[in-house]
Write a protein that holds these residues in place. Structure first.
Motif, PDB file in Angstrom:
ATOM      1  N   LEU A   1     -59.329 -76.581  29.373  1.00 43.49           N
ATOM      2  CA  LEU A   1     -59.243 -78.024  29.155  1.00 43.49           C
ATOM      3  C   LEU A   1     -60.584 -78.586  28.680  1.00 43.49           C
ATOM      4  CD1 LEU A   1     -57.215 -79.828  31.987  1.00 43.49           C
ATOM      5  CD2 LEU A   1     -56.899 -80.018  29.540  1.00 43.49           C
ATOM      6  N   ARG A   2     -61.623 -78.085  29.325  1.00 40.47           N
ATOM      7  CA  ARG A   2     -62.953 -78.549  28.964  1.00 40.47           C
ATOM      8  C   ARG A   2     -63.286 -78.174  27.528  1.00 40.47           C
ATOM      9  NH1 ARG A   2     -65.436 -76.060  33.682  1.00 40.47           N
ATOM     10  NH2 ARG A   2     -64.113 -77.103  35.177  1.00 40.47           N
ATOM     11  N   LYS A   3     -62.918 -76.968  27.180  1.00 44.35           N
ATOM     12  CA  LYS A   3     -63.198 -76.517  25.810  1.00 44.35           C
ATOM     13  C   LYS A   3     -62.431 -77.366  24.807  1.00 44.35           C
ATOM     14  CE  LYS A   3     -62.770 -71.915  26.711  1.00 44.35           C
ATOM     15  NZ  LYS A   3     -62.591 -70.507  26.282  1.00 44.35           N
ATOM     16  N   ARG A   4     -61.222 -77.698  25.182  1.00 46.56           N
ATOM     17  CA  ARG A   4     -60.429 -78.558  24.305  1.00 46.56           C
ATOM     18  C   ARG A   4     -61.109 -79.902  24.126  1.00 46.56           C
ATOM     19  NH1 ARG A   4     -57.644 -82.719  23.216  1.00 46.56           N
ATOM     20  NH2 ARG A   4     -58.837 -83.619  24.920  1.00 46.56           N
ATOM     21  N   ASP A   5     -61.611 -80.401  25.239  1.00 45.30           N
ATOM     22  CA  ASP A   5     -62.334 -81.669  25.162  1.00 45.30           C
ATOM     23  C   ASP A   5     -63.493 -81.562  24.190  1.00 45.30           C
ATOM     24  OD1 ASP A   5     -62.045 -82.698  28.694  1.00 45.30           O
ATOM     25  OD2 ASP A   5     -60.664 -82.808  26.984  1.00 45.30           O
ATOM     26  N   GLN A   6     -64.193 -80.468  24.261  1.00 48.31           N
ATOM     27  CA  GLN A   6     -65.301 -80.236  23.359  1.00 48.31           C
ATOM     28  C   GLN A   6     -64.836 -80.247  21.918  1.00 48.31           C
ATOM     29  OE1 GLN A   6     -68.579 -79.975  23.640  1.00 48.31           O
ATOM     30  NE2 GLN A   6     -68.336 -80.552  25.792  1.00 48.31           N
ATOM     31  N   SER A   7     -63.729 -79.563  21.719  1.00 47.53           N
ATOM     32  CA  SER A   7     -63.195 -79.486  20.360  1.00 47.53           C
ATOM     33  C   SER A   7     -62.850 -80.879  19.841  1.00 47.53           C
ATOM     34  CB  SER A   7     -61.983 -78.564  20.365  1.00 47.53           C
ATOM     35  OG  SER A   7     -61.146 -78.865  19.281  1.00 47.53           O
ATOM     36  N   GLN A   8     -62.269 -81.690  20.682  1.00 51.02           N
ATOM     37  CA  GLN A   8     -61.927 -83.055  20.285  1.00 51.02           C
ATOM     38  C   GLN A   8     -63.188 -83.871  20.047  1.00 51.02           C
ATOM     39  OE1 GLN A   8     -59.189 -85.104  22.875  1.00 51.02           O
ATOM     40  NE2 GLN A   8     -59.791 -87.115  22.126  1.00 51.02           N
ATOM     41  N   ALA A   9     -64.150 -83.676  20.923  1.00 57.31           N
ATOM     42  CA  ALA A   9     -65.405 -84.416  20.802  1.00 57.31           C
ATOM     43  C   ALA A   9     -66.088 -84.095  19.488  1.00 57.31           C
ATOM     44  CB  ALA A   9     -66.309 -84.084  21.979  1.00 57.31           C
TER      45      ALA A   9
ATOM     46  N   TYR B   1     -64.736 -82.985  16.740  1.00 55.55           N
ATOM     47  CA  TYR B   1     -63.984 -83.577  15.637  1.00 55.55           C
ATOM     48  C   TYR B   1     -64.285 -85.063  15.514  1.00 55.55           C
ATOM     49  CZ  TYR B   1     -60.046 -85.875  13.379  1.00 55.55           C
ATOM     50  OH  TYR B   1     -59.285 -86.691  12.588  1.00 55.55           O
ATOM     51  N   GLU B   2     -64.225 -85.748  16.630  1.00 54.68           N
ATOM     52  CA  GLU B   2     -64.422 -87.197  16.586  1.00 54.68           C
ATOM     53  C   GLU B   2     -65.829 -87.541  16.128  1.00 54.68           C
ATOM     54  OE1 GLU B   2     -63.332 -88.432  20.494  1.00 54.68           O
ATOM     55  OE2 GLU B   2     -61.197 -88.564  20.012  1.00 54.68           O
ATOM     56  N   GLY B   3     -66.764 -86.694  16.606  1.00 49.64           N
ATOM     57  CA  GLY B   3     -68.144 -86.927  16.208  1.00 49.64           C
ATOM     58  C   GLY B   3     -68.323 -86.794  14.705  1.00 49.64           C
ATOM     59  N   ARG B   4     -67.824 -85.707  14.208  1.00 51.67           N
ATOM     60  CA  ARG B   4     -67.979 -85.467  12.770  1.00 51.67           C
ATOM     61  C   ARG B   4     -67.246 -86.519  11.957  1.00 51.67           C
ATOM     62  NH1 ARG B   4     -70.315 -80.397  11.706  1.00 51.67           N
ATOM     63  NH2 ARG B   4     -69.956 -78.911  13.408  1.00 51.67           N
ATOM     64  N   LEU B   5     -66.068 -86.885  12.454  1.00 48.56           N
ATOM     65  CA  LEU B   5     -65.273 -87.881  11.750  1.00 48.56           C
ATOM     66  C   LEU B   5     -66.030 -89.193  11.644  1.00 48.56           C
ATOM     67  CD1 LEU B   5     -62.548 -88.633  10.505  1.00 48.56           C
ATOM     68  CD2 LEU B   5     -61.795 -89.322  12.769  1.00 48.56           C
TER      69      LEU B   5
ATOM     70  N   GLU C   1     -65.273 -79.837   6.250  1.00 45.61           N
ATOM     71  CA  GLU C   1     -65.515 -79.424   7.625  1.00 45.61           C
ATOM     72  C   GLU C   1     -64.828 -80.345   8.626  1.00 45.61           C
ATOM     73  OE1 GLU C   1     -69.830 -79.802   6.601  1.00 45.61           O
ATOM     74  OE2 GLU C   1     -69.815 -80.745   8.581  1.00 45.61           O
ATOM     75  N   VAL C   2     -64.737 -81.620   8.250  1.00 51.10           N
ATOM     76  CA  VAL C   2     -64.061 -82.538   9.153  1.00 51.10           C
ATOM     77  C   VAL C   2     -62.583 -82.163   9.271  1.00 51.10           C
ATOM     78  CG1 VAL C   2     -63.439 -84.908   9.625  1.00 51.10           C
ATOM     79  CG2 VAL C   2     -65.683 -84.388   8.679  1.00 51.10           C
ATOM     80  N   GLU C   3     -62.006 -81.854   8.101  1.00 51.83           N
ATOM     81  CA  GLU C   3     -60.599 -81.462   8.133  1.00 51.83           C
ATOM     82  C   GLU C   3     -60.410 -80.207   8.951  1.00 51.83           C
ATOM     83  OE1 GLU C   3     -58.894 -83.211   3.935  1.00 51.83           O
ATOM     84  OE2 GLU C   3     -58.393 -81.176   4.590  1.00 51.83           O
ATOM     85  N   LYS C   4     -61.365 -79.289   8.751  1.00 54.75           N
ATOM     86  CA  LYS C   4     -61.280 -78.046   9.524  1.00 54.75           C
ATOM     87  C   LYS C   4     -61.336 -78.331  11.011  1.00 54.75           C
ATOM     88  CE  LYS C   4     -62.796 -74.135   6.758  1.00 54.75           C
ATOM     89  NZ  LYS C   4     -64.001 -73.512   6.235  1.00 54.75           N
ATOM     90  N   CYS C   5     -62.222 -79.255  11.352  1.00 55.64           N
ATOM     91  CA  CYS C   5     -62.359 -79.626  12.766  1.00 55.64           C
ATOM     92  C   CYS C   5     -61.077 -80.200  13.317  1.00 55.64           C
ATOM     93  CB  CYS C   5     -63.491 -80.650  12.898  1.00 55.64           C
ATOM     94  SG  CYS C   5     -64.934 -79.963  13.680  1.00 55.64           S
ATOM     95  N   GLN C   6     -60.479 -81.027  12.447  1.00 55.99           N
ATOM     96  CA  GLN C   6     -59.234 -81.650  12.893  1.00 55.99           C
ATOM     97  C   GLN C   6     -58.166 -80.588  13.129  1.00 55.99           C
ATOM     98  OE1 GLN C   6     -57.185 -84.065  10.012  1.00 55.99           O
ATOM     99  NE2 GLN C   6     -56.264 -85.330  11.589  1.00 55.99           N
ATOM    100  N   ASP C   7     -58.089 -79.670  12.164  1.00 51.06           N
ATOM    101  CA  ASP C   7     -57.123 -78.577  12.326  1.00 51.06           C
ATOM    102  C   ASP C   7     -57.375 -77.807  13.603  1.00 51.06           C
ATOM    103  OD1 ASP C   7     -56.666 -77.600   8.836  1.00 51.06           O
ATOM    104  OD2 ASP C   7     -55.806 -79.189  10.073  1.00 51.06           O
ATOM    105  N   LYS C   8     -58.662 -77.522  13.808  1.00 50.73           N
ATOM    106  CA  LYS C   8     -59.024 -76.730  14.992  1.00 50.73           C
ATOM    107  C   LYS C   8     -58.575 -77.445  16.255  1.00 50.73           C
ATOM    108  CE  LYS C   8     -63.454 -75.489  15.544  1.00 50.73           C
ATOM    109  NZ  LYS C   8     -64.679 -74.706  15.489  1.00 50.73           N
ATOM    110  N   MET C   9     -58.871 -78.763  16.287  1.00 50.00           N
ATOM    111  CA  MET C   9     -58.532 -79.534  17.465  1.00 50.00           C
ATOM    112  C   MET C   9     -57.030 -79.560  17.683  1.00 50.00           C
ATOM    113  SD  MET C   9     -58.873 -83.560  18.243  1.00 50.00           S
ATOM    114  CE  MET C   9     -57.419 -83.911  17.299  1.00 50.00           C
ATOM    115  N   GLU C  10     -56.346 -79.790  16.590  1.00 52.51           N
ATOM    116  CA  GLU C  10     -54.905 -79.909  16.758  1.00 52.51           C
ATOM    117  C   GLU C  10     -54.264 -78.587  17.120  1.00 52.51           C
ATOM    118  OE1 GLU C  10     -54.080 -81.859  13.156  1.00 52.51           O
ATOM    119  OE2 GLU C  10     -54.339 -83.865  14.035  1.00 52.51           O
TER     120      GLU C  10
END
Lengths: 430, 446
Positions: B343-351, B353-357, B374-383
């Protein structure tokens, strides 16, 4: 009519109860008092009053109800005679019986204070459970005494059962306390019997073992009760945590919740089980007390034996003295012998006087020995018969007690299975 | 629903894991019942109560349509009960693993235990249909580390504790080895049942290689086997979506309750042990009393015997609780911790993405550059992470329910068993005592 009935019934199982030594199979039913009347200790009540030192105190009294036995048989509805007695009066009655009939194994009273307690059990004499068990114990005492062939005819006993007034005075009038002092002294003293009877020695040994074993057992049982109580109670914690957990579960919630309830009732169930076990403990305590009474009878026998030997010895030495005086031959050391040597022989008149005095003393001593021998004989006869009777009753009672105990354990197991099956069902619904 | 055998799935050694179509992207089809051969460690006979997971990777739908993906997830989340059905019903499985046959190995340097790991499979990723290798705890630990490294968005099942903290426990005692082996078996089965993890190349190597080639960093890893690689550093999470919040809260409460149950169970064991001590003494008192009696000797010996039988039954009960109940409970504590980490890692992933966005949006406002890749990649990763997590969550919930049901029913059964044994003993004593009574009664009336 009543007496006749009693006799007829006694005659029916006769041949066995005729002579003391063979009264092995005398059952409670056949003894006198209990045939004539029904006895029960019906109730307990709290009373307040001033005690011996004029202080206000609260105590419990017990209602003794008696009714002629044939009333029920004839279909008559007769109100019982009732007498209120407190525990200390029962104690007095028993003390009287012990001192008056030292050759009988006198039935025990329920304990004065709660002993062999496991921690949760109230040691308070006013606790209702304790009072209830005491009521049962007192009733058992009366039933045992009333069915004892030797004790049941005692006047003080029937007075105790039927007439509240002046009973204490009547007891003290018997002068039974006089025997108390000598008994105390005797039991404290160490004395050696020259030719002890083996059966009594063995029986004394047995009584000591019985005392030891029953008290060990009572102690061990109390410890076990303590532990099993703890095990059950901790399961109650499951109840709480399952309940809390069920709050965050969607699917599992209901099952957990109901499982929690079952765990709660499991934890609560131990109280009732252990209360039942107290009755078993009471039966053991009865025999702990009986063992002591048995030992007392054996000791009393030793004492009378010893007294007989002492009296015989005394008679022998007096006779010897007389012989010496008569023949002039001094075989034994005596003060008179020494003074004779020093100051010369005494005058013949003096000798005659002393001889006749000695003769009197010898006569007394012979009476004494005869009386002691008779006492001894009586004691041996009655005591041994009673001991055998006691033994049979003990075997029967204790076997029944063990059966009761097994029944309690089975009940405990059944309840346990029930609860855990219910719990399992709840888990199944998870 | 019908599930076809996995077809067209690329060998996991050739494609990066993120490109393998997500199992949930397949159309919802009913599962056809299939034989379930492997038996879970608790000896569960109910074919539905497996660590059953959906084995389906057929449809090569692209993972790019995240909204479609999410909506599919929404449907599935509607009722946990349905999801439970989805995963719990029997399905065709094509990978079966078992851990058994512990053996002690003594060498000059060390002594250790190995376990036999048997595999049966029809998957084409495996060269042979059957394998049999020996592995030690270290190897399991390695596997777990590798899985965590290579599948950061998935929940990796826990291993039993690496070190024995109690100090008094014998690492080579039968009970310890037995308990550990069951936990390892469970671990491996959970991995093998996982639709994504089971295709991991490291698992393949673990199951098949003659000699595992361990990576260097093994010794540096922590006790829990958690790799400390963060997805990204320094990003602060704005707002966690409510469903993940709910997960977090649930896990907190759940692990708390597990801890309480563990303490209660241990307390019960302690009390039972003291009870047992007193019971033994109690039995011996009856025995010694029997020695001085004649008529009562047999009844008293009988009672002593009964109490002794109950002692034996109690011993069995305590042993069972200690060996079967507590370890599984503790394993779930570990499992919960693992889930929290994911869960924590997921939070990181979201963070991240949001940061980069946010940074990209600001820049866009300034000089109208398109959304960086890279932002899109981040979004994909998060999702993807979100999807994986939700899927794993459902699976975990389902497994948890089955595991606890089994565990608690087992506990109830053991207790019922204990009372049954005791009851039998006492009832047979009653028969004996009553026989004697009727014997005496008949002799009296004669």
């Amino acid at each position: 009519m009543m007496a006749e009935n009693g006799k007829d019934e006694a005659a029916a199982s006769d041949g066995e109860s005729a002579d003391g030594s063979a009264s092995l199979t005398v059952e409670r039913r056949d003894s006198n008092l209990l045939r004539r009347m029904e006895i029960c200790v019906a109730e307990a009540e709290k009373r307040s009053g001033k005690n011996a030192i004029s202080m206000q105190e609260t105590f419990t009294v017990y209602l003794i109800e008696t009714r002629p036995a044939d009333a029920a048989a004839e279909g008559r509805v007769q109100p019982p005679e009732s007498v209120w007695r407190r525990y200390s009066e029962f104690e007095l009655l028993r003390a009287y019986l012990i001192l008056t009939y030292p050759f009988y194994v006198v039935p025990p009273l329920p304990e004065k204070r709660a002993e062999f307690v496991w921690h949760k059990l109230s040691a308070d004499n006013m606790d209702p459970d304790f009072v209830e068990r005491r009521r049962i114990g007192l009733e058992n005492f009366l039933l045992h005494v009333a069915s004892h062939p030797g004790l049941s005819n005692d006047k003080i006993l029937s007075h105790f059962l039927t007439e509240e007034n002046c009973w204490k005075e009547a007891v003290y009038e018997t002068g039974f306390q006089d025997k108390a002092d000598s008994r105390m002294r005797a039991f404290g003293a160490t004395f050696r019997v020259r030719s002890p009877q083996k059966c009594f020695i063995d029986m004394k040994q047995y009584s000591e073992e019985l005392q030891c074993h029953t008290s060990q057992l009572l102690r061990a049982r109390a410890r076990v009760a303590d532990r099993v109580y703890a095990v059950y109670k901790v399961h109650g914690n499951y109840g709480r945590v399952f309940s809390e957990w069920s709050g965050v579960e969607k699917v599992m919630g209901d099952g957990l919740q109901s499982a929690g309830h079952h765990m709660d009732s499991y934890a609560a169930s131990i109280e009732e089980i252990l209360e039942e076990e107290e009755h078993y403990a009471d039966q053991l305590k009865e025999y702990l007390c009986y063992a002591e009474a048995l030992r007392a009878v054996c000791r009393k026998h030793e004492l009378t034996q010893f007294e007989l030997e002492t009296a015989s010895q005394d008679l022998i030495s007096k006779k010897q003295q007389r012989d010496e005086l008569a023949t002039g031959m001094v075989r034994t050391f005596s003060f008179k012998g020494v003074t004779n040597k020093l100051f010369g022989q005494e005058a013949p008149e003096q000798r005659e006087a002393r001889l006749s005095m000695l003769d009197e003393l010898i006569a007394d001593a012979e009476d004494s020995v005869r009386a002691k021998a008779a006492e001894c004989e009586e004691h041996v006869q009655k005591a041994w018969a009673d001991i055998l009777r006691f033994k049979e009753e003990k075997d029967k009672d204790l076997r029944e007690a063990l059966l009761n105990y097994a029944a309690i354990q089975i009940n405990m197991c059944k309840k346990g299975i029930q609860v855990w099956s219910n719990t399992r069902e709840s888990f199944q619904k998870m | 629903m019908s599930v076809g055998t996995p077809r067209g799935l690329a060998s996991s050694g050739q494609k990066p894991i993120t490109e393998i179509p997500h199992p949930l992207s397949a159309a919802e089809e009913s599962l056809s019942p299939g034989p379930d051969v492997s038996i879970s460690p608790g000896g569960d006979k109910d074919p539905e109560l497996t660590n059953g997971t959906l084995v389906d990777g057929s449809s090569p739908a692209s993972a790019s349509s995240t909204s479609a993906l999410l909506s599919r997830l929404q449907v599935e989340e509607n009722s946990e009960a349905d999801a439970a059905e989805l995963y719990a019903s029997t399905e065709t499985r094509d990978l079966f693993v078992t851990v058994d046959d512990p053996k002690k190995h003594v060498s000059t340097m060390e002594t250790y235990i190995t376990y036999r790991v048997s595999t049966k499979t029809t998957r084409i990723e495996f060269d042979l249909p059957e394998y049999c290798v020996r592995r030690r705890y270290q190897d399991f630990d390695w596997l777990r580390v590798k899985l965590e490294e290579t599948q950061p968005t998935n929940l990796i099942p826990p291993l039993p504790e690496k070190f024995v903290m109690k100090g008094v426990v014998d690492r080579f005692s039968e009970e310890f080895v037995e308990t550990r082996m069951k936990a390892l078996d469970k671990f491996l089965k959970r991995v093998a049942d996982h639709p994504v993890l089971s295709f991991n190349p490291h698992l393949n190597a673990f199951l098949t290689a003659k000699d595992l080639n361990k990576r260097q960093g093994l010794a540096l890893l922590t006790k829990m086997g958690e790799s400390v690689k963060h997805v990204a550093g320094g990003y602060k999470l704005r707002a966690r979506p409510p469903e993940f919040n709910a997960m977090g809260e649930y896990l907190d409460t759940f692990s708390q309750k597990l801890g309480t149950i563990d303490r209660i169970a241990q307390r019960i064991l302690r009390e039972q042990s003291e009870y047992l001590t007193e019971l033994r003494e109690y039995a011996s008192v009856y025995s010694s009393w029997a020695g001085s009696e004649d008529e009562l000797q047999r009844p008293l010996e009988g009672v002593a015997g009964c109490v002794t039988t109950c002692c034996g039954a109690l011993e069995d009960l305590s042993e069972n609780m200690s060996q079967d109940f507590l370890p599984v409970l503790r394993e779930y504590v570990l499992y919960t911790e693992t889930m929290k980490n994911v869960l924590r890692k997921r939070d990181q992933s979201q963070a991240e993405y949001e940061g980069r966005l946010e940074a990209a949006v600001l820049r866009r406002q300034e000089d109208r550059t398109p959304m960086p890749l890279e932002v899109e990649k981040c979004q994909d990763k998060m999702e993807c992470f979100n999807a994986d997590l939700k899927a794993d969550w459902e699976r975990w919930q389902c497994n948890k329910r089955q595991d606890f049901k089994q565990l608690l029913i087992g506990m109830a059964d053991k207790n019922i068993n204990y009372y049954e044994k005791c009851q039998t003993a006492w009832e047979s004593l009653v028969t004996v005592l009553q026989e004697k009574q009727t014997e005496d009664k008949t002799s009296e009336t004669n």
